[in-house]
Motif scaffolding. Structure first.
Motif, PDB file in Angstrom:
ATOM      1  N   LEU A 427       3.013  -0.373  -3.743  1.00  0.00           N
ATOM      2  CA  LEU A 427       3.189  -0.713  -5.081  1.00  0.00           C
ATOM      3  C   LEU A 427       4.255  -1.851  -5.010  1.00  0.00           C
ATOM      4  O   LEU A 427       5.067  -1.583  -4.246  1.00  0.00           O
ATOM      5  CB  LEU A 427       3.543   0.183  -6.201  1.00  0.00           C
ATOM      6  CG  LEU A 427       2.713   1.433  -6.333  1.00  0.00           C
ATOM      7  CD1 LEU A 427       3.484   2.726  -7.100  1.00  0.00           C
ATOM      8  CD2 LEU A 427       1.442   1.129  -7.107  1.00  0.00           C
ATOM      9  N   CYS A 429       6.638  -4.443  -7.744  1.00  0.00           N
ATOM     10  CA  CYS A 429       6.603  -5.006  -8.957  1.00  0.00           C
ATOM     11  C   CYS A 429       6.573  -6.184  -9.488  1.00  0.00           C
ATOM     12  O   CYS A 429       6.047  -6.797 -10.274  1.00  0.00           O
ATOM     13  CB  CYS A 429       8.129  -4.455  -9.335  1.00  0.00           C
ATOM     14  SG  CYS A 429       8.282  -2.577  -9.908  1.00  0.00           S
ATOM     15  N   MET A 434       0.547  -5.080 -10.554  1.00  0.00           N
ATOM     16  CA  MET A 434       1.694  -5.100 -11.572  1.00  0.00           C
ATOM     17  C   MET A 434       1.531  -6.361 -12.407  1.00  0.00           C
ATOM     18  O   MET A 434       1.765  -6.237 -13.797  1.00  0.00           O
ATOM     19  CB  MET A 434       3.115  -5.002 -11.182  1.00  0.00           C
ATOM     20  CG  MET A 434       4.205  -4.950 -12.059  1.00  0.00           C
ATOM     21  SD  MET A 434       4.082  -3.502 -13.118  1.00  0.00           S
ATOM     22  CE  MET A 434       4.689  -2.376 -11.978  1.00  0.00           C
ATOM     23  N   THR A 448      13.215  -5.110 -14.361  1.00  0.00           N
ATOM     24  CA  THR A 448      12.690  -4.644 -13.047  1.00  0.00           C
ATOM     25  C   THR A 448      13.580  -5.187 -11.857  1.00  0.00           C
ATOM     26  O   THR A 448      14.876  -6.042 -12.344  1.00  0.00           O
ATOM     27  CB  THR A 448      11.133  -4.910 -12.856  1.00  0.00           C
ATOM     28  OG1 THR A 448      10.696  -4.532 -11.700  1.00  0.00           O
ATOM     29  CG2 THR A 448      11.313  -6.640 -12.631  1.00  0.00           C
ATOM     30  N   ALA A 503       9.828  -1.784 -15.061  1.00  0.00           N
ATOM     31  CA  ALA A 503       8.883  -1.504 -14.094  1.00  0.00           C
ATOM     32  C   ALA A 503       9.803  -0.938 -13.042  1.00  0.00           C
ATOM     33  O   ALA A 503      10.698  -1.662 -12.858  1.00  0.00           O
ATOM     34  CB  ALA A 503       8.320  -2.823 -13.675  1.00  0.00           C
ATOM     35  N   CYS A 505       9.200   0.337  -8.936  1.00  0.00           N
ATOM     36  CA  CYS A 505       8.661   0.388  -7.608  1.00  0.00           C
ATOM     37  C   CYS A 505       9.301   1.008  -6.703  1.00  0.00           C
ATOM     38  O   CYS A 505      10.612   0.656  -6.589  1.00  0.00           O
ATOM     39  CB  CYS A 505       8.025  -1.075  -7.426  1.00  0.00           C
ATOM     40  SG  CYS A 505       6.547  -1.586  -8.673  1.00  0.00           S
ATOM     41  N   THR A 536       4.861   3.618 -13.054  1.00  0.00           N
ATOM     42  CA  THR A 536       5.819   2.498 -12.454  1.00  0.00           C
ATOM     43  C   THR A 536       5.841   1.513 -13.602  1.00  0.00           C
ATOM     44  O   THR A 536       7.072   0.588 -13.544  1.00  0.00           O
ATOM     45  CB  THR A 536       4.932   1.867 -11.328  1.00  0.00           C
ATOM     46  OG1 THR A 536       3.524   1.221 -12.045  1.00  0.00           O
ATOM     47  CG2 THR A 536       4.392   2.493 -10.140  1.00  0.00           C
TER      48      THR A 536
END
Length: 545
Positions: A427, A429, A434, A448, A503, A505, A536
């Motif tokens: 993952l 961000c 995303m 984020t 977000a 991650c 997330t």
């Protein structure tokens, strides 16, 4: 075919072949305009904003932290914008942007190869082809010229080499003009090349003391006029991270050098008087900027982000693998040039001066190794050519190994292997997955991690709070306090910055592990509603309380 065009055809062919190979290798990301570095993504967005109507002199990013004046120059945007505007009516915006982000670094690579070949031929005509091969292998310098690398660092490397080439040219007004123009453009782009500008200024000054003032006149006059003409391209705002506060001083210094170059009597006295006068005039600027451009960065941002930026670390503080990979070719090049300067003198001392400047920068920030790696091509190309002529096979093999920049990251992986990373879910961000999720949501402010900010700006219509730029003091500090402080205090930060999406991650804080009870550590308050099953991406529900 023109006689002037024929010598560069092999370089153009080599550039096209490399460009095709590099583009194919990274096509999965390039085709989606996912550029290699955060600065490349931000540069593309800056160009888009300019084309969409943002003022030429407004280099702010209005979707970052409520509007942030960037410390960049418009010079890096001109060619990109020209390519996009020329192709957009024929191919559409996305295709035009793709061509621009591939073509612009390769055009600069071709220019780099031409200059490196010419500098090498100054010392040994037969060494030109070898210089081209070594230049392609000159890591980390070549990493700045890959497709998608549209930030300004490649231009800075190229401009330093132009200064060296001008210094090796016959003394005269014309070579002074070339050197002064390269210094002026480099200064407007950014202050990173200031040490090399000082080397160039010292060279023309020493030459004037030996009696020839034509080059000094051309240098000083072009520097002053160039800075004056290019001033509108310089970034605004900030105190010590652009050339703007230094412009009056630098223009006055250039005019003084131009005048001294024309005056035959007592140039040393005039130079000393000029240095004293400029020192007095510039004392307040030097005092204000003594802490450098990072002196005002919030302590939490400096500790959690700035100290972990790889290319901004001092050489002695960098991990062994990074230090060897980045600085190996630079140090080998300094050694080879010093040996040639000691044995042969003519011209090599000049090359060594620029390499020592690159080494000095690298000791403070490893990004100085970019210029140093490019400069290292010259001595190794000459030594290899001579070893081949003498048929010294062991020496040829050794020189290819030591003179190829790609040797050093490979050696670093053997000598100082990186610690095995703990496996985490795939993952990111700022990654494609995303960005796809965010594009499906109405525009809003995203909170984020710092490295994702540039990619979200370039890949979605959203605004962000944090991005990897030292001027973004308030936004970056707010992001760290939001994620790493108590979850109970995050609500006030969300309200203040009008956050709509959050977000989170794995690994987005680098080596920092968020504590339990924080949003970064997985404690989600009831005012955050998950948007995806991976948990997330969250949307702020109502007013955070």
């Amino acid at each position: 075919m023109s006689a002037r065009l024929r010598p560069i055809l092999p370089i153009l062919a080599l550039t096209v072949l490399l460009g095709m190979a590099w583009t194919a290798t990274d096509w999965a990301r390039l085709s989606r305009l996912m550029l290699p570095d955060t600065d490349d993504a931000m540069r593309l967005q800056q160009v888009r904003d300019w084309i969409a109507g943002q003022g030429f002199g407004d280099i702010s990013q209005h979707r970052l932290a409520g509007g942030l004046a960037m410390h960049w120059s418009r010079i890096g945007d001109i060619v990109l914008a020209a390519i996009i505007l020329a192709l957009r009516p024929l191919a559409g915006s996305s295709a035009a942007e793709l061509v621009a982000v591939v073509a612009w670094p390769l055009l600069q690579l071709a220019a780099l190869l031409i200059v490196l070949r010419d500098v090498t031929r100054h010392f040994a005509v037969a060494a030109g082809p070898t210089a081209l091969v070594l230049a392609v292998l000159a890591y980390p310098a070549t990493s700045l010229f890959l497709p998608g690398r549209i930030d300004h660092h490649a231009m800075q490397v190229l401009l330093v080499l132009v200064q060296l080439r001008a210094g090796l040219a016959p003394a005269g007004f014309r070579s002074g003009v070339v050197a002064g123009g390269a210094v002026a453009v480099g200064a407007i782009i950014g202050l990173e090349t200031l040490p090399f500008a000082l080397v160039t200024g010292a060279i023309v000054t020493l030459e004037r003391l030996r009696g020839d003032g034509a080059r000094m006149t051309g240098f000083g006059l072009t520097l002053a006029v160039g800075l004056l003409v290019l001033a509108p391209f310089a970034a605004r705002g900030g105190a010590c991270d652009t050339v703007r506060p230094l412009l009056p001083l630098a223009i006055a210094g250039g005019l003084a050098l131009a005048a001294i170059g024309r005056i035959d009597r007592r140039p040393l006295i005039l130079l000393i008087a000029g240095v004293i006068a400029l020192s007095v005039l510039g004392r307040s600027i030097v005092t204000t900027c003594a802490a450098g451009p990072y002196g005002t960065v919030d302590p939490i941002v400096a500790r959690l982000w700035l100290q972990n930026v790889g290319e901004a670390q001092p050489l002695v503080s960098a991990p062994a693998s990074a230090a060897i990979g980045y600085a190996g070719l630079l140090i080998a090049g300094v050694t080879a040039t010093a040996w040639l300067a000691w044995r042969r003198h003519a011209g090599w001392g000049l090359a060594l001066a620029y390499q020592l400047a690159a080494l000095a920068i690298t000791l403070v920030q490893v990004r100085g190794a970019y210029v140093g790696a490019a400069l290292a091509v010259v001595p190794f190309a000459v030594l290899l050519t001579e070893a081949r002529a003498a048929r010294r096979t062991p020496g040829i093999v050794a020189l290819w190994i030591v003179g190829a920049g790609v040797t050093y990251p490979l050696a670093a992986g053997i000598i100082a292997p990186k610690a095995t990373a703990v496996a985490v879910p795939a993952l990111d961000c700022g990654g494609p997955a995303m960005l796809d999720r965010l594009r499906r949501l109405p525009p809003g402010v995203v909170m984020t991690g710092i490295d994702a900010g540039s990619y979200i700006l370039a890949g979605t219509p959203h605004a962000v709070i944090a991005a990897p730029y030292h001027r973004n003091n308030a936004g970056n500090a707010a992001m760290y306090r939001f994620f790493l402080g108590p979850a109970s205090e995050a609500a006030a930060i969300a309200r203040r910055w009008r956050v709509r999406y959050v977000a989170v991650c794995p690994g987005m804080f680098g080596p920092v592990r968020p504590a339990a009870g924080t949003i970064g550590g997985g404690t989600m308050p009831d005012w955050l509603r998950p948007v995806d099953t991976a948990r997330t991406l969250y949307v702020v529900r109502g007013t955070p309380r």
